[in-house]
Design a protein around this motif. Structure first.
Motif, mmCIF file in Angstrom:
data_model
loop_
_atom_site.group_PDB
_atom_site.id
_atom_site.type_symbol
_atom_site.label_atom_id
_atom_site.label_comp_id
_atom_site.label_asym_id
_atom_site.label_seq_id
_atom_site.Cartn_x
_atom_site.Cartn_y
_atom_site.Cartn_z
ATOM 1 N N PRO A 160 29.979 60.737 -7.673
ATOM 2 C CA PRO A 160 28.799 61.288 -6.983
ATOM 3 C C PRO A 160 27.481 60.948 -7.685
ATOM 4 O O PRO A 160 26.417 61.041 -7.065
ATOM 5 N N ALA A 161 27.551 60.553 -8.958
ATOM 6 C CA ALA A 161 26.307 60.223 -9.680
ATOM 7 C C ALA A 161 25.828 58.794 -9.388
ATOM 8 O O ALA A 161 24.823 58.356 -9.966
ATOM 9 N N LEU A 162 26.516 58.093 -8.493
ATOM 10 C CA LEU A 162 26.131 56.710 -8.169
ATOM 11 C C LEU A 162 24.639 56.625 -7.841
ATOM 12 O O LEU A 162 24.160 57.278 -6.917
ATOM 13 N N ASP A 163 23.903 55.851 -8.623
ATOM 14 C CA ASP A 163 22.453 55.779 -8.386
ATOM 15 C C ASP A 163 21.876 54.365 -8.417
ATOM 16 O O ASP A 163 20.658 54.200 -8.247
ATOM 17 N N VAL A 164 22.730 53.356 -8.633
ATOM 18 C CA VAL A 164 22.235 51.965 -8.581
ATOM 19 C C VAL A 164 23.190 51.140 -7.720
ATOM 20 O O VAL A 164 24.396 51.114 -7.965
ATOM 21 N N LEU A 165 22.629 50.496 -6.698
ATOM 22 C CA LEU A 165 23.410 49.602 -5.838
ATOM 23 C C LEU A 165 22.913 48.177 -6.059
ATOM 24 O O LEU A 165 21.732 47.888 -5.846
ATOM 25 N N ILE A 166 23.826 47.311 -6.512
ATOM 26 C CA ILE A 166 23.455 45.899 -6.710
ATOM 27 C C ILE A 166 24.194 45.064 -5.669
ATOM 28 O O ILE A 166 25.420 44.897 -5.729
ATOM 29 N N ASN A 167 23.454 44.558 -4.700
ATOM 30 C CA ASN A 167 24.025 43.719 -3.643
ATOM 31 C C ASN A 167 24.061 42.279 -4.132
ATOM 32 O O ASN A 167 23.086 41.537 -3.994
ATOM 33 N N ASN A 168 25.209 41.909 -4.705
ATOM 34 C CA ASN A 168 25.336 40.596 -5.337
ATOM 35 C C ASN A 168 26.321 39.688 -4.604
ATOM 36 O O ASN A 168 26.223 38.465 -4.703
ATOM 37 N N ALA A 169 27.269 40.260 -3.860
ATOM 38 C CA ALA A 169 28.321 39.442 -3.229
ATOM 39 C C ALA A 169 27.699 38.336 -2.385
ATOM 40 O O ALA A 169 26.746 38.577 -1.638
ATOM 41 N N ASN A 222 18.762 43.575 -4.804
ATOM 42 C CA ASN A 222 19.317 42.560 -3.918
ATOM 43 C C ASN A 222 19.259 41.197 -4.607
ATOM 44 O O ASN A 222 18.188 40.768 -5.054
ATOM 45 N N VAL A 223 20.404 40.532 -4.681
ATOM 46 C CA VAL A 223 20.460 39.222 -5.342
ATOM 47 C C VAL A 223 20.268 38.143 -4.272
ATOM 48 O O VAL A 223 21.144 37.923 -3.433
ATOM 49 N N SER A 224 19.110 37.517 -4.300
ATOM 50 C CA SER A 224 18.839 36.438 -3.328
ATOM 51 C C SER A 224 19.092 35.105 -4.029
ATOM 52 O O SER A 224 20.189 34.851 -4.516
ATOM 53 N N SER A 225 18.066 34.272 -4.124
ATOM 54 C CA SER A 225 18.226 32.952 -4.743
ATOM 55 C C SER A 225 16.855 32.296 -4.818
ATOM 56 O O SER A 225 15.960 32.626 -4.010
ATOM 57 N N GLY A 226 16.693 31.332 -5.730
ATOM 58 C CA GLY A 226 15.483 30.505 -5.702
ATOM 59 C C GLY A 226 15.357 29.795 -4.365
ATOM 60 O O GLY A 226 14.249 29.452 -3.917
ATOM 61 N N LEU A 227 16.500 29.608 -3.694
ATOM 62 C CA LEU A 227 16.504 28.921 -2.396
ATOM 63 C C LEU A 227 16.024 29.842 -1.269
ATOM 64 O O LEU A 227 15.940 29.409 -0.121
ATOM 65 N N ALA A 228 15.689 31.090 -1.616
ATOM 66 C CA ALA A 228 15.024 31.965 -0.640
ATOM 67 C C ALA A 228 13.598 31.479 -0.399
ATOM 68 O O ALA A 228 12.998 31.775 0.634
ATOM 69 N N PHE A 229 13.051 30.720 -1.368
ATOM 70 C CA PHE A 229 11.645 30.290 -1.291
ATOM 71 C C PHE A 229 11.503 28.872 -0.736
ATOM 72 O O PHE A 229 10.491 28.527 -0.149
ATOM 73 N N VAL A 230 12.509 28.030 -0.987
ATOM 74 C CA VAL A 230 12.506 26.647 -0.480
ATOM 75 C C VAL A 230 13.910 26.345 0.038
ATOM 76 O O VAL A 230 14.881 26.451 -0.712
ATOM 77 N N PRO A 231 14.052 25.961 1.305
ATOM 78 C CA PRO A 231 15.408 25.704 1.807
ATOM 79 C C PRO A 231 16.051 24.467 1.191
ATOM 80 O O PRO A 231 15.357 23.525 0.803
ATOM 81 N N GLU A 286 14.280 42.589 -6.245
ATOM 82 C CA GLU A 286 14.947 41.355 -5.817
ATOM 83 C C GLU A 286 15.180 40.495 -7.046
ATOM 84 O O GLU A 286 14.256 40.254 -7.821
ATOM 85 N N VAL A 287 16.419 40.043 -7.202
ATOM 86 C CA VAL A 287 16.745 39.084 -8.263
ATOM 87 C C VAL A 287 17.020 37.751 -7.579
ATOM 88 O O VAL A 287 17.892 37.658 -6.712
ATOM 89 N N ALA A 288 16.266 36.736 -7.960
ATOM 90 C CA ALA A 288 16.438 35.405 -7.360
ATOM 91 C C ALA A 288 16.933 34.452 -8.455
ATOM 92 O O ALA A 288 16.126 33.850 -9.168
ATOM 93 N N PRO A 289 18.249 34.310 -8.605
ATOM 94 C CA PRO A 289 18.739 33.441 -9.687
ATOM 95 C C PRO A 289 18.435 31.973 -9.401
ATOM 96 O O PRO A 289 18.403 31.554 -8.238
ATOM 97 N N PRO A 290 18.259 31.199 -10.469
ATOM 98 C CA PRO A 290 18.209 29.745 -10.310
ATOM 99 C C PRO A 290 19.658 29.239 -10.268
ATOM 100 O O PRO A 290 20.601 30.045 -10.298
ATOM 101 N N LEU A 291 19.816 27.923 -10.207
ATOM 102 C CA LEU A 291 21.150 27.324 -10.340
ATOM 103 C C LEU A 291 21.798 27.889 -11.610
ATOM 104 O O LEU A 291 21.211 27.819 -12.681
ATOM 105 N N THR A 292 22.993 28.473 -11.466
ATOM 106 C CA THR A 292 23.636 29.157 -12.600
ATOM 107 C C THR A 292 25.086 28.710 -12.690
ATOM 108 O O THR A 292 25.750 28.502 -11.667
#
Ligand SMILES: NC(=O)c1ccc[n+]([C@@H]2O[C@H](COP(=O)([O-])OP(=O)(O)OC[C@H]3O[C@@H](n4cnc5c(N)ncnc54)[C@H](OP(=O)(O)O)[C@@H]3O)[C@@H](O)[C@H]2O)c1
Length: 252
Positions: free
Chosen positions: A77-86, A135-144, A178-184
């Motif tokens: 019940p103490a859940l307080d951080v949701l990281i959408n990474n999938a 929310n984990v997006s990507s550097g490709l959110a900015f340039v396709p 928002e976390v936008a990872p580079p190529l990893t």
């Protein structure tokens, strides 16, 4: 804001960035629950990080999210951080023979997945004193990236959605990052993209995770390590040029 003493749910935490982040957050004294579709991958994650909780769940399936919600809000019940990474990412050629149910997979998982998770978990998060959605997006959110058209569309959509979510929640305690990872260097990169990028390597996943944690703790709305920041700036200063450069990958 310190990332310690929290109860954190990471979707897609059985591999790559999610798994590394799970280990780092566990080591900092958080309760961490990871999800994924593969039971064996979740079991391996549990063995690698004793103390990690894992629950099989598919972000593309509404019933699976409902089950996860019932289980987690009862057990944690103490859940307080949701990281959408999938997420998934494929190189695909538009117009190739492909079932209609298959072509939109990145939209179903990488974009609709986080939207569904937020819809389901936000009322619970709002009962906590200092909740956060990442929310984990990507550097490709900015340039396709032309060889990954559906992925690029999904991540650009996630970027837009995350901005709107942050704005709508601005006068509430819920923080939206928002976390936008580079190529990893993860299985996602190794499986499909390394072959198209000879000689190129991604950011080591442990380095990325250090950037993510320090960026969140520094209070940033957008965490854009390394090349992701370059892509964001280039998308403003020279959008046509940078798009053409990225389009050379896999063009032959
Ligand atoms: N690696 C990169 O270069 C890079 C760059 C920018 C952004 N990203 C983003 O970072 C995130 C993590 O990527 P990664 O590189 O760590 O990939 P990864 O190693 O392939 O891990 C992906 C994780 O997501 C899970 N997953 C996939 N589909 C799912 C679904 N429908 N429901 C629940 N879990 C699911 C996978 O487990 P199962 O397959 O068992 O479900 C796995 O745990 C993704 O959103 C990706 O787009 C990665």
């Amino acid at each position: 804001m310190k990332l310690t003493g929290r109860t954190v749910l990471i979707t897609g935490g059985s591999s790559g960035i999610g798994l590394e982040l799970a280990g780092a957050l566990l080591a900092r004294g958080n309760v961490v629950i990871v999800t994924g579709r593969s039971e064996s991958a979740l079991e391996a994650a549990r063995l690698r990080h004793p103390g990690l909780h894992a629950s099989k769940s598919d972000v593309a399936n509404e019933n699976s999210i409902l089950d996860l919600y019932q289980t987690l809000t009862t057990r944690f019940p103490a859940l307080d951080v949701l990281i959408n990474n999938a997420g998934i990412m494929r190189a695909l050629r538009l117009g190739d023979d492909r079932p209609l149910t298959d072509v939109t997979q990145e939209v179903d998982i990488d974009l609709s997945g986080p939207i569904r998770m937020v819809q389901q978990f936000l009322p619970h998060l709002r009962t906590r004193s200092n909740p956060m959605i990442v929310n984990v997006s990507s550097g490709l959110a900015f340039v396709p990236f032309t060889i990954s058209p559906i992925y690029s569309a999904a991540k650009a959509g996630l970027h837009a959605y995350t901005r709107c979510l942050r704005e709508q929640l601005r006068n509430t305690p819920v923080r939206v990052v928002e976390v936008a990872p580079p190529l990893t260097e993860t299985p996602l990169f190794a499986s499909e993209f390394k072959q198209h990028m000879p000689g190129q390597s991604g950011m080591p996943v442990d380095v990325l995770v250090r950037h993510i944690i320090s960026g969140i703790e520094a209070g940033r709305d957008e965490v854009r390590p390394g090349q992701s920041n370059v892509l964001k700036i280039a998308s403003r200063l020279a959008p046509g040029f940078i798009f053409k450069q990225l389009s050379k990958v896999g063009a032959t």
